[in-house]
Design an enzyme around this catalytic site. Structure first.
Site, mmCIF file in Angstrom:
data_model
loop_
_atom_site.group_PDB
_atom_site.id
_atom_site.type_symbol
_atom_site.label_atom_id
_atom_site.label_comp_id
_atom_site.label_asym_id
_atom_site.label_seq_id
_atom_site.Cartn_x
_atom_site.Cartn_y
_atom_site.Cartn_z
ATOM 1 N N HIS A 237 -1.428 0.816 -9.918
ATOM 2 C CA HIS A 237 -2.094 -0.179 -9.070
ATOM 3 C C HIS A 237 -2.722 -1.303 -9.891
ATOM 4 C CE1 HIS A 237 -4.067 -0.651 -4.859
ATOM 5 N NE2 HIS A 237 -3.786 -1.811 -5.397
ATOM 6 N N ARG B 69 0.863 -1.173 0.000
ATOM 7 C CA ARG B 69 0.000 0.000 0.000
ATOM 8 C C ARG B 69 0.906 1.232 0.000
ATOM 9 N NH1 ARG B 69 -3.218 -2.628 -1.665
ATOM 10 N NH2 ARG B 69 -5.306 -3.196 -0.979
ATOM 11 N N GLU C 123 -3.768 7.719 -4.403
ATOM 12 C CA GLU C 123 -4.071 7.347 -5.786
ATOM 13 C C GLU C 123 -5.363 8.050 -6.238
ATOM 14 O OE1 GLU C 123 -2.240 2.973 -4.806
ATOM 15 O OE2 GLU C 123 -4.187 3.065 -5.825
#
Lengths: 334, 313
Positions: A298, A251, A280
């Site tokens: 991602h 993360r 993000e």
């Protein structure tokens, strides 16, 4: 006397209520197949446009005992409080940091994640980013496609993977798959994890700082929790050194991102391969001009196989829940 | 030894040039635009040539150096050296095997992953500043995909070992079946291509392997198949490959070598399923230094009448 219908089931249908909780732009790729077994409640498709989500939940989701939390959709205590019958949250991602675990623990709501479904793809991706950073694959591809091989000659030399000390942070499903893949490359593997894993033949370091002091590369494969927030900080980056490389498939907030950017821009860290970021889809623009970083939006789990595994896991956990069988991938709620 | 003339065919690693200068009288070929004049003047003192993949030692050069005793190549590939002529004249030839095997094999896996998982395209997307949440395209999983290797020598074997860690079933095609080999053998490249998802060229370039990747092989590999080439550009019929990729008849490619380096077909530049590298398979600081040490080591051994470290001829 006819038996009372089980709570959460439509009378006669045998398809218990399952709430799908998602951001509007995220959808379950297997929405349709869930309808075969469950009555799916989805505020985005089932409620009239002028009805706010919390009103829909209060009106319609009172009997839902199960909730599928799609991807990183935040599931705060406020939402959980609108669902008095809720007993299980089925997460479709590896991480569960977007779910209010404390509230779930308080209410005795079980939480499952999908880490096991993705481990291979995420491990592949971690190795992909590592090879790209060390061998400058994306940078050299860019160089060639900009016509520079013709104009400016050979691309500068990269760095060999063999002989590098690779420190894996978090030796769970994903971390152990990363270790397996790196072995034939001649890397010296070590790790840090919440607890030592006696079955793994690699050296264990009690702290991430210690691991970094003895590594050339760090691969972050651990969950984001209060303890691991910004675990990669200025001290760790300093001790990793100016040839050090960080690969993050966990993360974004495992790393103090502002510090990371400064270290990379100043050349005090050798490079980074990042699939995740603190905010993000916002990525610090200072990174865009660096050849020492590889940036990814991602996507570590975005393959048909991972999606299929995620579907299977979600359906099988929902089925198991409604017949009181044990669940897979239960998250330990501390 | 500093009166021994060594001809360096083109600019190479500064460390190599420095070490050569320390030990020998170094002639930098590219500094003398008037080749004939240079050779007239100096050919009598040149006893060694150091070449590489760009400029080796062809028959013409060998003939022009009557005192030539040894050609030390700063590469493992020998396609730029006229081995026949060297044998004929009793000239020794050395290359740099083994020290670059790992780097090349590492890069093959890096290319497989970059192509299948669209790493380069994703990086480009993020750098464009256009990333919107929830925007994604499915990419292809690498673990478990069937891998076919053409040439199971040092490099092919190292590639197989790495791919096995990703649970990839391995098959190969080679001049001969390797005894005690657990991988599946196919007698022809077309059969190999028909039975694998990722086809990797890892054999030497010889007249037999020229254009070993042709239209037939590309068709057999198919619209989901991926080609990885870390051999030599002429292993592949490049125009055929380009049209197959542009037309979607081949699933993707990772290429480190081209028929006319540094020229690369521009039709490939915009394709997300193609990764193009400027011949970097052995291009790490560690390996290039090790290759340089081998070149120096071979030359020293020769001029001290000791056994060569890595002789080919």
């Amino acid at each position: 006397m006819s038996s009372l219908p089980e709570p959460g089931t439509e009378p006669g249908s045998g398809r218990p209520d399952v709430l799908v909780h998602r951001f509007r732009s995220f959808d379950l790729p297997f929405h349709a197949s869930l309808n075969d077994h469950f009555t799916i409640l989805d505020p985005w498709t089932d409620s009239p446009p002028d009805e706010p989500a919390h009103a829909f939940l209060a009106r319609r989701a009172g009997r839902a005992r199960a909730l599928v939390c799609v991807g990183p959709t935040t599931l705060p205590a406020d939402t959980l409080r609108l669902l008095p019958s809720l007993r299980v949250v089925i997460g479709t991602s590896a991480g569960v940091d977007h779910i209010d675990l404390r509230e779930c623990r308080r209410r005795g709501i079980a939480v499952t994640n999908a880490g096991a479904a993705f481990a291979e793809d995420v491990a592949d991706y971690a190795v992909a980013l590592l090879l790209d950073v060390l061998r400058r694959i994306s940078a050299a591809d860019r160089y060639l496609k900009e016509g520079l091989w013709l104009k400016s000659g050979n691309y500068p030399l990269g760095s060999k993977l063999g002989g590098k000390r690779v420190g894996i942070v978090g030796l769970g499903n994903i971390g152990s798959q990363v270790a397996k893949r790196l072995q034939p490359f001649g890397c010296d593997i070590a790790y840090n994890s919440r607890s030592k894993k006696p079955s793994f033949p690699f050296p264990y370091h009690a702290t991430v700082h210690d691991l970094a002091a003895n590594s050339d590369v760090l691969v972050l494969c651990c969950a984001l929790t209060e303890e691991t927030h910004h675990v990669i900080n200025r001290e760790v980056m300093t001790v990793l050194g100016d040839r050090g490389v960080i690969i993050n498939v966990g993360r974004g907030s495992l790393i103090d991102e502002n510090e990371l950017v400064q270290f990379l821009v100043r050349g005090e860290l050798g490079g980074a391969g990042l699939d995740v970021f603190e905010d993000e889809p916002n990525v610090p623009k200072e990174l865009f001009g660096l050849d020492s970083v590889v940036l990814s939006p991602h996507r570590a789990v975005i393959t048909p196989e991972s999606f299929e595994a995620m579907r299977e896991l979600t359906v099988s956990n929902l089925k198991a829940f409604f017949v009181n069988e044990p669940l897979s991938c239960l998250v330990r709620l501390e | 030894m500093d009166s021994i003339g060594v001809l360096l065919t083109c600019p190479m690693l500064p460390y190599l040039q420095q070490e050569l200068e320390k030990r020998f009288r170094l002639f930098e070929f590219w500094q003398f635009p008037q080749r004939t004049q240079f050779l007239e003047e100096h050919s009598g003192s040149i006893r060694a040539v150091v070449g590489n993949i760009s400029a080796g030692a062809d028959a013409e050069l060998i003939e022009a150096l009557p005192k030539l005793e040894i050609v030390a190549s700063y590469s493992v590939g020998l396609d730029k050296i006229d081995l026949g002529k060297c044998r004929e004249k009793g000239i020794r030839v050395t290359n740099t095997p083994d020290v670059l095997t790992e780097d090349v094999a590492d890069l093959v896996i890096g290319l497989c992953l970059a192509v299948l998982r669209r790493i380069c395209a994703s990086d480009k997307y993020v750098r464009s500043g256009e990333w919107k949440k929830g925007d994604f395209k499915l990419t292809t999983k690498f673990t478990g995909k069937t891998v076919g290797i053409i040439g199971l020598g040092r490099i092919g074997t190292a590639i197989a070992k790495r791919a096995e860690a990703f649970d990839c079933p391995i098959s190969y095609c080679s001049r001969t079946v390797k005894p005690d080999c657990k991988y599946k053998y196919y007698p022809s490249v077309v059969e190999l291509a028909s039975n694998c998802h990722i086809l990797i060229v890892a054999c030497p370039l010889t007249p037999e392997t020229h254009h070993i990747i042709n239209r037939e092989v590309i068709d057999a590999l198919g619209p989901k198949g991926v080609l990885i080439n870390i051999g030599r550009g002429p292993h592949v019929d490049e125009p055929e490959l380009v049209s197959a990729l542009v037309e979607g008849r081949l699933g993707g490619a990772g290429l480190d070598v081209f028929e006319h380096e540094p020229e690369v077909p521009e039709e490939l530049f915009g394709l997300e399923n193609v990764v193009l590298l400027p011949h970097v398979a052995s291009a790490t600081v560690e390996t290039r230094n090790a290759m340089a040490d081998l070149v120096i080591g071979n030359l020293e051994a020769h001029f001290m009448n000791k056994p060569l470290l890595t002789p080919v001829v």
